[in-house]
Design a protein around this motif. Structure first.
Motif, PDB file in Angstrom:
ATOM      1  N   CYS A 205     -60.765  56.165  39.475  1.00  0.00           N
ATOM      2  CA  CYS A 205     -59.378  56.620  39.348  1.00  0.00           C
ATOM      3  C   CYS A 205     -58.645  55.826  38.275  1.00  0.00           C
ATOM      4  CB  CYS A 205     -58.654  56.490  40.691  1.00  0.00           C
ATOM      5  SG  CYS A 205     -59.115  57.731  41.923  1.00  0.00           S
ATOM      6  N   LYS A 209     -56.968  57.462  34.978  1.00  0.00           N
ATOM      7  CA  LYS A 209     -55.562  57.250  34.635  1.00  0.00           C
ATOM      8  C   LYS A 209     -55.434  56.699  33.221  1.00  0.00           C
ATOM      9  CE  LYS A 209     -51.281  55.200  36.384  1.00  0.00           C
ATOM     10  NZ  LYS A 209     -50.644  54.396  37.464  1.00  0.00           N
ATOM     11  N   ALA A 214     -54.232  62.616  35.655  1.00  0.00           N
ATOM     12  CA  ALA A 214     -53.844  62.289  37.024  1.00  0.00           C
ATOM     13  C   ALA A 214     -55.141  62.268  37.824  1.00  0.00           C
ATOM     14  CB  ALA A 214     -52.890  63.334  37.583  1.00  0.00           C
ATOM     15  N   PRO A 215     -55.523  61.141  38.407  1.00  0.00           N
ATOM     16  CA  PRO A 215     -56.831  61.066  39.063  1.00  0.00           C
ATOM     17  C   PRO A 215     -57.026  62.061  40.208  1.00  0.00           C
ATOM     18  CG  PRO A 215     -55.999  58.871  38.619  1.00  0.00           C
ATOM     19  CD  PRO A 215     -54.876  59.825  38.319  1.00  0.00           C
ATOM     20  N   TYR A 275     -52.179  57.002  41.585  1.00  0.00           N
ATOM     21  CA  TYR A 275     -53.316  57.844  41.253  1.00  0.00           C
ATOM     22  C   TYR A 275     -53.124  59.310  41.645  1.00  0.00           C
ATOM     23  CZ  TYR A 275     -55.926  53.495  40.428  1.00  0.00           C
ATOM     24  OH  TYR A 275     -56.352  52.278  39.953  1.00  0.00           O
TER      25      TYR A 275
END
Length: 316
Positions: A205, A209, A214-215, A275
């Motif tokens: 994640c 990022k 956007a994870p 995240y």
């Protein structure tokens, strides 16, 4: 309130249900239920008409207009072939719960696909004795092979899931898979692999990022339950299936089990570390999923209907 033995599907609704599985090729998971009016029309019972459908009686079916099929043209064609005098009406809608006034006025559709975030709580209809006993459907011969009963074509557990107080009321007709969905091409582009451990997932994640993505995506307006499903799956993997059994049975302290707390804490890390897709709380599911399909979101908790649901905006 009309007695339960009179509050049943019209026979043709049962026949439509019998056709749902063999003709559509779908197996059980996604929940489907329905109800009928007062006295039902009856036809002659025969090998070709095991449920005694009145071939001249109309049939009204309401389906959920979501990620799966909505109008089932092949099922309609099969029904009309078997009952040429019937007028069949199939309508897809999102807010299935809006049909409750029709139950209250004793004029519900014959068959309902009770799915989606705005589905009718089946417990309400069961408590009001407004659903049919679908035992005759289970014992009817299947369309593909008359020597095989409908019940023998179902995935194990389907009858148990659709039974209330020992009576079978709801036929789940789709089998789907929940998971963390991602784009193979996007991951290949960045040389990423989907981790198997949570700490490794958090590291991924961070990489996503840093790459401007956007994870993790979600839809706060109408599909936040996808995140809840992920949480419960994680809790079951950590503490075993009994964790979910206790929650399903509303046992005191079920939500305070350590495995549930650990899973919730893990999900909370996604928010704390930034995240989650910004603004996702205000998005509906197709809006958030579009961001994922366009490669702006790394992974998305969802089920296997997402491919069909998003095919119109999925890049070739």
């Amino acid at each position: 309130m009309v007695d339960v033995d009179r509050r049943v599907f019209l026979r043709q609704a049962l026949a439509a249900g019998a056709l749902f599985l063999p003709v559509s090729g779908m197996m059980a998971s996604c929940a489907t239920a329905g109800s009928g009016g007062n006295e039902q029309a009856k036809g002659e019972v025969s090998a070709k008409n095991p449920l005694g459908v009145d071939s001249s009686a109309p049939l009204e079916v309401i389906t959920f207009a979501g990620g799966l099929k909505t109008t089932f043209p092949e099922v309609q064609a099969a029904y009309k072939k078997a009952h040429s005098g019937a007028k069949v009406t199939v309508k897809g809608m999102v807010n299935i719960n809006s049909l409750q006034p029709r139950f209250a006025s004793d004029d519900p559709p014959d068959l309902i696909d009770d799915s989606g975030a705005q589905k009718i709580p089946l417990g309400t209809l069961v408590g009001g004795k407004q659903l049919a006993d679908l035992q005759p459907l289970l014992d009817a011969p299947s369309v593909d092979d008359p020597n095989v009963k409908v019940r023998d074509t179902l995935v194990d557990g389907t009858v148990d899931v659709g039974s209330y107080n020992g009576t079978f009321h709801a036929l789940n007709y789709v089998l789907f898979v929940y998971g963390m969905w991602y784009s193979r091409s996007l991951f290949d582009k960045h040389n990423w692999e989907m981790p198997k451990q949570w700490d490794d997932f958090l590291d991924l994640c961070a990489e996503m990022k840093s790459a401007g993505l956007a994870p993790v995506g979600y839809a706060g307006q109408n599909a936040a339950q996808y995140v809840t499903t992920t949480l419960l799956t994680m809790a079951a993997k950590r503490g075993g299936p009994d964790v979910l059994v206790k929650i399903d049975n509303l046992e005191p302290g079920a939500w305070e089990q350590p495995a549930v707390g650990d899973a919730a804490a893990a999900i909370e890390q996604l928010a704390a570390k930034g995240y989650l897709l910004p603004g996702a709380a205000a998005l509906e599911h197709t809006e958030a999923q579009t961001e994922w399909v366009k490669g702006k979101v790394g992974v998305y908790p969802n089920a296997s209907w997402v491919e069909n649901e998003m095919k119109s905006v999925t890049p070739k």
